[in-house]
Design a protein around this motif. Structure first.
Motif, PDB file in Angstrom:
ATOM      1  N   VAL A   1       0.328  -1.394  -0.164  1.00 30.08           N
ATOM      2  CA  VAL A   1       0.123  -0.085  -0.305  1.00 30.08           C
ATOM      3  C   VAL A   1       0.886   1.531   0.220  1.00 30.08           C
ATOM      4  O   VAL A   1       1.843   1.437   0.408  1.00 30.08           O
ATOM      5  CB  VAL A   1      -1.285  -0.505   1.028  1.00 30.08           C
ATOM      6  CG1 VAL A   1      -1.729   1.101   1.000  1.00 30.08           C
ATOM      7  CG2 VAL A   1      -2.099  -1.292   1.690  1.00 30.08           C
ATOM      8  N   THR A   2       0.929   2.212  -0.814  1.00 28.97           N
ATOM      9  CA  THR A   2       1.485   3.491  -0.815  1.00 28.97           C
ATOM     10  C   THR A   2       0.939   4.910  -0.204  1.00 28.97           C
ATOM     11  O   THR A   2       1.809   5.767  -0.400  1.00 28.97           O
ATOM     12  CB  THR A   2       2.133   3.594  -2.643  1.00 28.97           C
ATOM     13  OG1 THR A   2       1.101   3.641  -3.393  1.00 28.97           O
ATOM     14  CG2 THR A   2       3.477   2.537  -2.892  1.00 28.97           C
ATOM     15  N   GLY A   3      -0.557   4.854  -1.010  1.00 34.41           N
ATOM     16  CA  GLY A   3      -1.414   5.786  -0.345  1.00 34.41           C
ATOM     17  C   GLY A   3      -2.630   5.381   1.056  1.00 34.41           C
ATOM     18  O   GLY A   3      -3.255   4.649   1.411  1.00 34.41           O
ATOM     19  N   PHE A   4      -2.472   6.316   1.956  1.00 40.13           N
ATOM     20  CA  PHE A   4      -2.770   6.322   3.057  1.00 40.13           C
ATOM     21  C   PHE A   4      -4.260   7.170   2.994  1.00 40.13           C
ATOM     22  O   PHE A   4      -3.688   8.598   3.309  1.00 40.13           O
ATOM     23  CB  PHE A   4      -2.284   6.236   4.030  1.00 40.13           C
ATOM     24  CG  PHE A   4      -1.349   5.161   4.447  1.00 40.13           C
ATOM     25  CD1 PHE A   4      -1.307   4.023   5.450  1.00 40.13           C
ATOM     26  CD2 PHE A   4       0.083   4.766   3.668  1.00 40.13           C
ATOM     27  CE1 PHE A   4      -0.712   2.712   5.637  1.00 40.13           C
ATOM     28  CE2 PHE A   4       0.623   3.664   3.332  1.00 40.13           C
ATOM     29  CZ  PHE A   4       0.616   3.089   5.451  1.00 40.13           C
ATOM     30  N   GLY A   5      -4.360   6.664   3.064  1.00 35.91           N
ATOM     31  CA  GLY A   5      -6.180   8.139   2.914  1.00 35.91           C
ATOM     32  C   GLY A   5      -7.488   7.792   3.071  1.00 35.91           C
ATOM     33  O   GLY A   5      -7.534   6.358   3.846  1.00 35.91           O
ATOM     34  N   PRO A   6      -8.674   7.994   2.509  1.00 32.85           N
ATOM     35  CA  PRO A   6      -9.816   7.957   2.951  1.00 32.85           C
ATOM     36  C   PRO A   6     -10.161   6.711   2.421  1.00 32.85           C
ATOM     37  O   PRO A   6     -11.067   5.772   2.867  1.00 32.85           O
ATOM     38  CB  PRO A   6     -10.548   8.668   2.353  1.00 32.85           C
ATOM     39  CG  PRO A   6      -9.898  10.167   1.803  1.00 32.85           C
ATOM     40  CD  PRO A   6      -8.691   9.184   2.184  1.00 32.85           C
ATOM     41  N   ASP A   7      -9.671   6.108   0.817  1.00 32.62           N
ATOM     42  CA  ASP A   7      -9.831   4.743   0.162  1.00 32.62           C
ATOM     43  C   ASP A   7      -9.090   4.018   1.343  1.00 32.62           C
ATOM     44  O   ASP A   7     -10.008   2.777   0.896  1.00 32.62           O
ATOM     45  CB  ASP A   7      -9.323   4.975  -1.562  1.00 32.62           C
ATOM     46  CG  ASP A   7     -10.156   6.114  -2.119  1.00 32.62           C
ATOM     47  OD1 ASP A   7     -10.954   6.532  -1.813  1.00 32.62           O
ATOM     48  OD2 ASP A   7      -9.144   6.230  -2.984  1.00 32.62           O
TER      49      ASP A   7
END
Length: 157
Positions: A9-15
């Motif tokens: 995982v590279t994107g930590f956010g709402p998704d």
């Protein structure tokens, strides 16, 4: 998809938060104790759990980009099933202690230690993210029996 290693995982956010919430809902609906992202069609290194240990202490959480940093102690053969192989179970060897490191959905470091059944769960979910199911750890008649049962199951056809 279950036999392909998952991606970091590279994107930590709402998704990612939504994915983890959806995974918990799916796991509870299926009455499981753990669920990996690739079991719901997402090839990402994420798993959730709500699993007791052998002292019946409940452990609830998630790990993003988990790494099994330690699997130690006694090797025990115990019954193991999987939401991806519904209705099947086989005696599978796992270590009695496990430590997993990774991150929360907020990107904070986390370390999860488990013993007994919870250690089994942590190892099982880490296996999923590396492209393995518990049946891949079996050999001999146990493996043949599970593969035969899977081939005969309505979902295996």
């Amino acid at each position: 998809m279950l036999h392909a290693p998952c991606e970091e995982v590279t994107g930590f956010g709402p998704d990612l938060v939504r994915l983890v919430e959806d995974m918990f809902a799916t796991m509870y609906e299926a009455r499981g104790v753990g669920l990996a992202a690739n079991q719901v069609g997402r090839g990402l290194k994420v798993f959730v759990y709500d699993c007791p240990d052998d002292e019946d202490v409940r452990h609830v959480g998630h790990v993003v980009n988990p790494r099994l940093v330690s699997a130690d102690g006694l090797v025990l053969r115990g019954p193991e099933g999987c939401l991806s192989l519904p209705g099947l179970e086989a005696g599978t060897e796992r270590y009695d202690e496990a430590v997993v490191e990774g991150f929360t959905v907020e990107g904070e470091p986390v370390q999860v230690r488990g013993t007994g059944f919870f250690a089994r769960c942590l190892q099982h979910e880490c296996d999923h993210l590396e492209g393995r199911v518990y049946a891949d750890r079996l050999s001999g008649w146990r493996r043949r029996r599970v593969l035969r049962q899977a081939a005969r199951a309505p979902w295996g056809r």
